[in-house]
Design an enzyme around this catalytic site. Structure first.
Site, PDB file in Angstrom:
ATOM      1  N   VAL A 131       0.958  -1.382   0.057  1.00 43.71           N
ATOM      2  CA  VAL A 131      -0.031  -0.171   0.056  1.00 43.71           C
ATOM      3  C   VAL A 131       0.634   1.296  -0.212  1.00 43.71           C
ATOM      4  O   VAL A 131       0.355   2.190  -0.249  1.00 43.71           O
ATOM      5  CB  VAL A 131      -0.928   0.067   1.263  1.00 43.71           C
ATOM      6  CG1 VAL A 131      -2.219  -1.159   1.040  1.00 43.71           C
ATOM      7  CG2 VAL A 131      -0.127  -0.148   2.677  1.00 43.71           C
ATOM      8  N   TYR A 132       2.158   1.305  -0.003  1.00 46.42           N
ATOM      9  CA  TYR A 132       2.844   2.347   0.211  1.00 46.42           C
ATOM     10  C   TYR A 132       2.819   2.862  -1.446  1.00 46.42           C
ATOM     11  O   TYR A 132       3.170   2.432  -2.343  1.00 46.42           O
ATOM     12  CB  TYR A 132       4.330   1.997   0.614  1.00 46.42           C
ATOM     13  CG  TYR A 132       4.559   1.856   1.892  1.00 46.42           C
ATOM     14  CD1 TYR A 132       3.358   1.646   3.004  1.00 46.42           C
ATOM     15  CD2 TYR A 132       5.790   1.262   2.368  1.00 46.42           C
ATOM     16  CE1 TYR A 132       3.874   1.375   4.175  1.00 46.42           C
ATOM     17  CE2 TYR A 132       6.106   0.934   3.653  1.00 46.42           C
ATOM     18  CZ  TYR A 132       4.842   1.056   4.576  1.00 46.42           C
ATOM     19  OH  TYR A 132       5.175   0.458   5.933  1.00 46.42           O
ATOM     20  N   GLY A 133       2.253   4.269  -1.323  1.00 50.83           N
ATOM     21  CA  GLY A 133       2.119   4.862  -2.847  1.00 50.83           C
ATOM     22  C   GLY A 133       1.303   4.216  -3.659  1.00 50.83           C
ATOM     23  O   GLY A 133       1.314   4.367  -4.614  1.00 50.83           O
ATOM     24  N   ASP A 134       0.409   3.279  -3.123  1.00 47.80           N
ATOM     25  CA  ASP A 134      -0.576   2.709  -3.693  1.00 47.80           C
ATOM     26  C   ASP A 134       0.118   1.728  -4.692  1.00 47.80           C
ATOM     27  O   ASP A 134      -0.009   1.434  -5.842  1.00 47.80           O
ATOM     28  CB  ASP A 134      -1.384   3.340  -4.565  1.00 47.80           C
ATOM     29  CG  ASP A 134      -2.557   3.915  -3.780  1.00 47.80           C
ATOM     30  OD1 ASP A 134      -2.898   3.719  -2.781  1.00 47.80           O
ATOM     31  OD2 ASP A 134      -2.925   5.296  -4.091  1.00 47.80           O
ATOM     32  N   GLY A 135       1.410   1.065  -4.095  1.00 48.78           N
ATOM     33  CA  GLY A 135       2.261   0.317  -5.087  1.00 48.78           C
ATOM     34  C   GLY A 135       3.428   0.821  -5.571  1.00 48.78           C
ATOM     35  O   GLY A 135       4.219   0.022  -6.016  1.00 48.78           O
TER      36      GLY A 135
END
Length: 338
Positions: free
Chosen positions: A52-56
């Site tokens: 989920v970091y930066g939406d991938g």
């Protein structure tokens, strides 16, 4: 940089990990490459990320750097899954969701395995046995080498680890990633004792108290700080209060006496806490990371570490104190057979 075993496992990791929560969002690929180069040159090996970091995007950046900056077998990749990005479920540790997101993470990372895969948070809507069976499947399929949990309470950590230890073919829980710093010591009540008893290594996230322990917020909110950004301001606000200020002032005094920066002292303190394997450094820029890496050369004198322990101490009462002192010791009255 010294290497430490990750829990009761054969995996050795550097005693400082590199976090990537801002990669692909606040940290562009060029800055990320500079950070990774600095970290590797300092002897670091453990790169922490999440789906989920930066939406991938963080995993995408790592994948692009693995192509030309570092061979895959020279870096340990830890990622996480289990946070729902869309819909009503904030956490989703169902077997289907976990394995589906693992495949997506591997595609973004450009690798066929990760060294450490962690459940990002406890999901009360999914039976824990189902979640753990997904970890077993991931290891047995060769897509994951080791598994762990993140942001689990003490009883949740103990239950997961005990379940995995009950049968030899299951993948053991070797790591727990939790928030831990001079400003947040709550895991000392139950998570740390559970981890020690069950052979689980602790990977502290936000070891600098979400940036507050650098001392940058002593006189306001710098325009280039996390607290000045819309998406991270609430994340930092938690520690902009009087108790935190008193701890920061003590840290500044200690740093001045040692001739180093407050962040070096804060990182050295957390790095050498019992049970800790590798604090995760979450720098936005290569310059910030360079300052944090200096902490690897610092060992705090006992008197300073003890003073910081005292100023940041949390209340530990019944029943946790029973496990620390035993009945009839300290301030706990001896109630016999109760």
């Amino acid at each position: 940089m010294h290497q430490r075993p990750l829990g009761r496992s054969g995996l050795a990791v550097s005693r400082l990990a590199l976090g990537t929560m801002t990669w692909g969002r606040d940290t562009d690929p060029d800055d990320a490459a500079a950070q990774l180069k600095l970290y590797l040159e300092a002897g670091g090996t453990l790169l922490d990320t999440a789906d989920v970091y930066g939406d991938g995007d963080a995993e995408n950046v790592i994948g692009s750097l693995l192509d030309h900056l570092v061979p895959r077998d020279e870096v340990l990749i830890a990622t996480k899954a289990g946070l729902g990005q869309h819909g009503f479920r904030r956490r989703d540790s169902s077997r289907g969701h976990l394995l589906r997101t693992l495949d997506a993470s591997l595609r973004r990372l450009g690798t066929d395995y990760v060294d450490l895969w962690q459940v990002h948070g406890y999901d009360p809507q999914t039976p824990l046995e189902e979640t753990l069976s997904a970890l077993d499947h991931a290891v047995n399929s060769g897509r994951v080498r080791y598994v762990g949990v993140s942001n689990f309470a003490g009883w949740q950590t103990a239950r997961a680890a005990a379940w995995q230890q009950a049968f030899p073919a299951r993948a053991p829980i070797v790591a727990t990633q939790v928030e831990y710093s001079l400003l947040e010591r709550g895991i000392e009540r139950e998570v740390l004792p559970a981890a020690a008893a069950l052979g689980i290594g602790v990977l502290p996230w936000s070891p600098l108290g979400r940036g507050v322990l650098t001392g940058k917020y002593r006189n306001g909110r710098p325009l280039d700080s996390r607290a000045a950004t819309e998406h991270l301001a609430p994340f930092v606000q938690t520690y902009l209060e009087p108790r935190s200020s008193s701890i920061v002032e003590a840290l500044v005094i200690a740093a001045g006496g040692l001739g180093v920066s407050p962040l070096e002292v804060a990182l050295a303190w957390i790095r050498d806490r019992p049970g800790v394997v590798a604090p995760i450094l979450g720098a936005r820029t290569a310059g910030q990371l360079q300052g944090a890496l200096l902490s690897d050369e610092l060992t705090l004198p006992y008197e300073i570490a003890a003073a910081l322990d005292d100023v940041s101490a949390i209340t530990v009462g019944y029943p946790e104190r029973e496990g620390l002192t035993g009945p009839g010791t300290g301030d706990t009255p001896d109630l016999g057979a109760y």
